[in-house]
Motif scaffolding. Sequence first.
Motif, PDB file in Angstrom:
ATOM      1  N   ASP B  78     -40.258   9.397  21.955  1.00 49.79           N
ATOM      2  CA  ASP B  78     -39.668   9.692  23.288  1.00 49.79           C
ATOM      3  C   ASP B  78     -39.453   8.049  23.652  1.00 49.79           C
ATOM      4  O   ASP B  78     -40.236   7.370  23.766  1.00 49.79           O
ATOM      5  N   GLY B  79     -38.941   8.649  24.710  1.00 48.76           N
ATOM      6  CA  GLY B  79     -38.207   7.092  25.839  1.00 48.76           C
ATOM      7  C   GLY B  79     -37.448   5.968  24.674  1.00 48.76           C
ATOM      8  O   GLY B  79     -36.665   5.133  25.103  1.00 48.76           O
ATOM      9  N   PHE B  80     -36.757   6.521  24.058  1.00 47.53           N
ATOM     10  CA  PHE B  80     -35.352   5.648  23.234  1.00 47.53           C
ATOM     11  C   PHE B  80     -34.877   7.024  22.650  1.00 47.53           C
ATOM     12  O   PHE B  80     -34.876   7.853  22.912  1.00 47.53           O
ATOM     13  N   SER B  81     -33.285   6.747  22.896  1.00 46.27           N
ATOM     14  CA  SER B  81     -32.294   7.128  23.118  1.00 46.27           C
ATOM     15  C   SER B  81     -31.116   6.824  21.656  1.00 46.27           C
ATOM     16  O   SER B  81     -30.483   7.548  21.500  1.00 46.27           O
ATOM     17  N   ASN B  82     -31.476   5.943  21.388  1.00 44.79           N
ATOM     18  CA  ASN B  82     -30.459   5.679  19.434  1.00 44.79           C
ATOM     19  C   ASN B  82     -32.149   4.611  18.935  1.00 44.79           C
ATOM     20  O   ASN B  82     -32.922   4.339  19.148  1.00 44.79           O
ATOM     21  N   TYR B  83     -31.370   4.613  17.656  1.00 37.98           N
ATOM     22  CA  TYR B  83     -32.002   4.532  16.657  1.00 37.98           C
ATOM     23  C   TYR B  83     -31.082   3.665  15.243  1.00 37.98           C
ATOM     24  O   TYR B  83     -29.831   4.204  15.433  1.00 37.98           O
TER      25      TYR B  83
END
Lengths: 60, 355
Positions: B78-83
């Motif tokens: 939650d809160g992230f769009s990439n990894y």
Amino acid sequence: MDNMNITSAQYTTDMEGNNASIKATIDGTEMSVPLDPANRHYAEILRQVEAGELTIAEAD
Amino acid sequence: MSSKARGLADLGNAFDDGALSNRNLIINGGMVIDQRNGGSAVTLTATEVYIADRWPVYETQTSVLSGQQNQGSVTPPDGFSNYMGYTSLAASTVSANNIHIFFHNIEGYNFAQAGWGTANAKPVTLSFWVRCSLTGSFGGSFVNHDQNRSYPFTYTVSAANTWEYKTITVAGDTAGTWKTNNQRGLNINWSLGTGSDYEGAEGAWVASNKFSAAEGTVDLIGTSGATWQITGVQLEVGDTATPFEHRSYGDELQRCKRFFEVTTLNDHTFSKYNSNSAYGNVSWEVEKRSAPTLTLTGDWKAYGSGQGAASVVNLYAQHEDTGSARLQIDNGSYSSYFVRQGTPTAGLILADAEL
């Protein structure tokens, strides 16, 4: 770390004929490496030269 | 303590430790910038390969991993769009002298505030989200520039294929030499497969180069098809992990360009110097940490002034510094040239000043 596979290294010169950078093939890619000790490629070239693993050819 | 009270307390601790903004010493901790590959998959065929900006993998056995920004298209925390994601391509044996690490280097200018190598060394806290198809104890380490001070650590993945939040607080190192200039101030490693020669006891400083903890027993590369993903990496001075500091995309990109930048030479004019050579200058958008290594890729085309196209013969860097580079083109035909990207692959200049 930093055991890059350096298969060739040759100085290039500036307009006054001084060594200005090194044209090197590192991990299969030709690169132009500046003579800056803080540059990681130049630092590794110096390390391999010191270890007797690499020779930098003079400029053409 | 309620979660809101807990948050306010953590914020107070962060203030006491010296920073409410610019807390995160990691650049691109959200893995949003990928200038080199644009999100494409990469098989790691060299000893050191960058995929997302500022995040290389070093490996003594090549071609045992594939990596990609957002590999596997799983839903980020939650809160992230990439990894960043990595997959083991085979069940590889990890020999005693093997190293496979995902790592990040912090420039000395930015890490100097921690005061490591002095009596005033401050603790730091590392936090990150990790997801792995394997469970168990994984290893990592903090290492100095000269690789003669190390602090191995472990973290535990409790559930397979589930994002888990980890925090690790390390007492500052009062010994050793820690760079406070444009060189490597701190090196942080996550082991993907490290041999016993480079493993140390977790939770203690040691005067050698250890890239993982002996107690971190899981080697990703030991299991064919195993996956490991990470994002939201933050390192802050102090003993408290605060929420991830999201920066704007533009801000993060500019920070990355201090270490790596892609540019072109479209319509750059080269002036003739002698019968065979002409020179042109290219400036970097962002001042580099050091003079960068230049790689010229793709195809190039040169045009004589007021004349037709000329072949590019030997376009290469003749001098590089932190702000610009002088390039040389060898072609004796015309009095001056302008150079532009050719076809079928547009020419690019890669300026690499990574730590």
